[in-house]
Design a protein around this motif. Structure first.
Motif, PDB file in Angstrom:
ATOM      1  N   VAL A 168       0.835  -1.206   0.000  1.00  0.00           N
ATOM      2  CA  VAL A 168       0.000   0.000   0.000  1.00  0.00           C
ATOM      3  C   VAL A 168       0.865   1.249   0.000  1.00  0.00           C
ATOM      4  CG1 VAL A 168      -1.658   1.353   1.341  1.00  0.00           C
ATOM      5  CG2 VAL A 168      -1.978  -1.113   1.089  1.00  0.00           C
ATOM      6  N   ASN A 189       2.239   1.970  -3.398  1.00  0.00           N
ATOM      7  CA  ASN A 189       1.309   2.212  -4.504  1.00  0.00           C
ATOM      8  C   ASN A 189       0.247   3.271  -4.251  1.00  0.00           C
ATOM      9  OD1 ASN A 189       2.007   0.026  -6.620  1.00  0.00           O
ATOM     10  ND2 ASN A 189       1.916  -1.135  -4.704  1.00  0.00           N
ATOM     11  N   GLU A 190       0.124   3.730  -3.015  1.00  0.00           N
ATOM     12  CA  GLU A 190      -0.914   4.704  -2.689  1.00  0.00           C
ATOM     13  C   GLU A 190      -0.287   5.980  -2.129  1.00  0.00           C
ATOM     14  OE1 GLU A 190      -3.986   4.277  -3.465  1.00  0.00           O
ATOM     15  OE2 GLU A 190      -3.951   2.134  -3.942  1.00  0.00           O
ATOM     16  N   PRO A 195      -1.956   6.287   2.227  1.00  0.00           N
ATOM     17  CA  PRO A 195      -2.429   5.026   2.807  1.00  0.00           C
ATOM     18  C   PRO A 195      -3.513   5.258   3.858  1.00  0.00           C
ATOM     19  CG  PRO A 195      -0.039   5.039   2.659  1.00  0.00           C
ATOM     20  CD  PRO A 195      -0.498   6.431   2.320  1.00  0.00           C
ATOM     21  N   PHE A 226      -5.614   2.929   6.705  1.00  0.00           N
ATOM     22  CA  PHE A 226      -5.798   1.641   7.371  1.00  0.00           C
ATOM     23  C   PHE A 226      -6.777   1.772   8.535  1.00  0.00           C
ATOM     24  CE2 PHE A 226      -1.658   1.031   5.353  1.00  0.00           C
ATOM     25  CZ  PHE A 226      -1.809  -0.237   4.809  1.00  0.00           C
ATOM     26  N   GLU A 272     -14.897  -0.626   3.102  1.00  0.00           N
ATOM     27  CA  GLU A 272     -14.780  -0.814   1.653  1.00  0.00           C
ATOM     28  C   GLU A 272     -15.327   0.403   0.907  1.00  0.00           C
ATOM     29  OE1 GLU A 272     -15.423  -2.121  -2.427  1.00  0.00           O
ATOM     30  OE2 GLU A 272     -16.945  -1.375  -1.021  1.00  0.00           O
ATOM     31  N   GLY A 318     -12.865   3.327   0.958  1.00  0.00           N
ATOM     32  CA  GLY A 318     -11.563   3.159   0.325  1.00  0.00           C
ATOM     33  C   GLY A 318     -10.443   2.780   1.260  1.00  0.00           C
ATOM     34  N   HIS A 325      -7.569   0.759   2.735  1.00  0.00           N
ATOM     35  CA  HIS A 325      -6.658  -0.140   2.031  1.00  0.00           C
ATOM     36  C   HIS A 325      -6.412  -1.455   2.767  1.00  0.00           C
ATOM     37  CE1 HIS A 325      -5.256   3.900   0.365  1.00  0.00           C
ATOM     38  NE2 HIS A 325      -5.807   3.266  -0.646  1.00  0.00           N
ATOM     39  N   GLY A 326      -6.739  -1.505   4.052  1.00  0.00           N
ATOM     40  CA  GLY A 326      -6.544  -2.745   4.789  1.00  0.00           C
ATOM     41  C   GLY A 326      -7.074  -2.632   6.207  1.00  0.00           C
ATOM     42  N   VAL A 350     -11.811  -6.116   0.725  1.00  0.00           N
ATOM     43  CA  VAL A 350     -10.897  -5.375   1.595  1.00  0.00           C
ATOM     44  C   VAL A 350      -9.880  -6.345   2.195  1.00  0.00           C
ATOM     45  CG1 VAL A 350     -10.679  -3.855   3.594  1.00  0.00           C
ATOM     46  CG2 VAL A 350     -12.741  -3.766   2.188  1.00  0.00           C
TER      47      VAL A 350
END
Length: 243
Positions: free
Chosen positions: A87, A90-91, A94, A96, A116, A119, A121-122, A148
């Motif tokens: 993440v 690529n983001e 981030p 979380f 979800e 958005g 990421h985890g 997710v």
């Protein structure tokens, strides 16, 4: 959906194969070398188990369970460090969510659904004390559980240290603060921590966070359901980032 594994040796093999086990039920008072091996393995792997009467196991399965039944998660869990690394790479920002001992499966499902939609990421949960992912979780999440990434960690404290080392700000949702949610900057890389339904966030976790925020409660009720409160926090992050 979720399934079951029964029999001591079959469960040991599932653990060795790193199957996503939610929880294991063991027969009270059972003895034997193989049973002891299973107990030692569960402790070593930090897999949650409950000791129950044989009648409970008989209700769970009509098969020869040998005193042990395991519930298998319908989803595979992600490796925490790999998830964060991916993440962060690529983001730009981030996002979380950490859940500290949220134990109700329906609350968990509702939280996953909102995460979800926002958005996230985890989602990060502890291996012990957290709600399992059951069929009810899947239904309540409206299938979002498959979208997710969810990671299990031995200790949330270690997860917080790791997130902070990647310049992600960890914010606790707690009433034990003077800061209101609308006054805390969550527009950058952020991880929100939500606490258990009854106890909130544990004191040891609160000591580690970068900041904390509370929701203004204007009525007579002193708290919100954790899934509702979580939704407000997550959408405040969304609001701040859309400015």
């Amino acid at each position: 959906m979720s399934g079951q594994i029964y029999g001591i040796r079959a469960i040991l093999e599932a653990i060795e194969a790193e199957q996503p086990i939610n929880k294991i039920f063991l027969q009270k008072g059972l003895k034997g070398d193989l049973f002891r091996e299973l107990e030692v393995t569960l402790k070593k792997k930090r897999i949650s188990c409950s000791y129950v009467p044989i009648e409970k196991l008989n209700r769970l399965t009509r098969n020869n369970h040998q005193g042990a039944v395991a519930q298998i998660s319908p989803v595979q869990f992600h490796n925490f460090e790999s998830l964060v690394e991916n993440v962060v790479q690529n983001e730009e920002k981030p996002f979380f969510l950490l859940l500290d001992q949220v134990s109700d499966v329906r609350n968990f499902g509702a939280i996953i659904r909102t995460a979800e939609c926002c958005g996230v990421h985890g989602i990060i949960v502890p291996k012990t004390g957290a709600a399992p992912i059951t069929d009810d979780t899947v239904k309540t999440s409206a299938g979002a559980v498959f979208n997710v990434p969810i990671a299990k960690v031995d200790h949330l404290k270690d997860a917080i240290f790791y997130l902070q080392s990647t310049n992600i700000s960890v914010i606790a949702a707690t009433e034990k603060t003077e800061e209101e949610i609308y006054d805390v900057n969550m527009a950058g890389p952020t991880a929100i921590v939500m606490g258990a339904e009854d106890k909130g966030i544990s004191p040891s976790v609160l000591k580690l966070v970068d900041g904390s925020a509370k929701l203004p409660l204007l009525g007579k009720i002193g708290s919100l359901n954790v899934s509702v409160a979580c939704g407000v926090f997550l959408y405040e992050v969304v609001r701040q980032r859309r400015k």
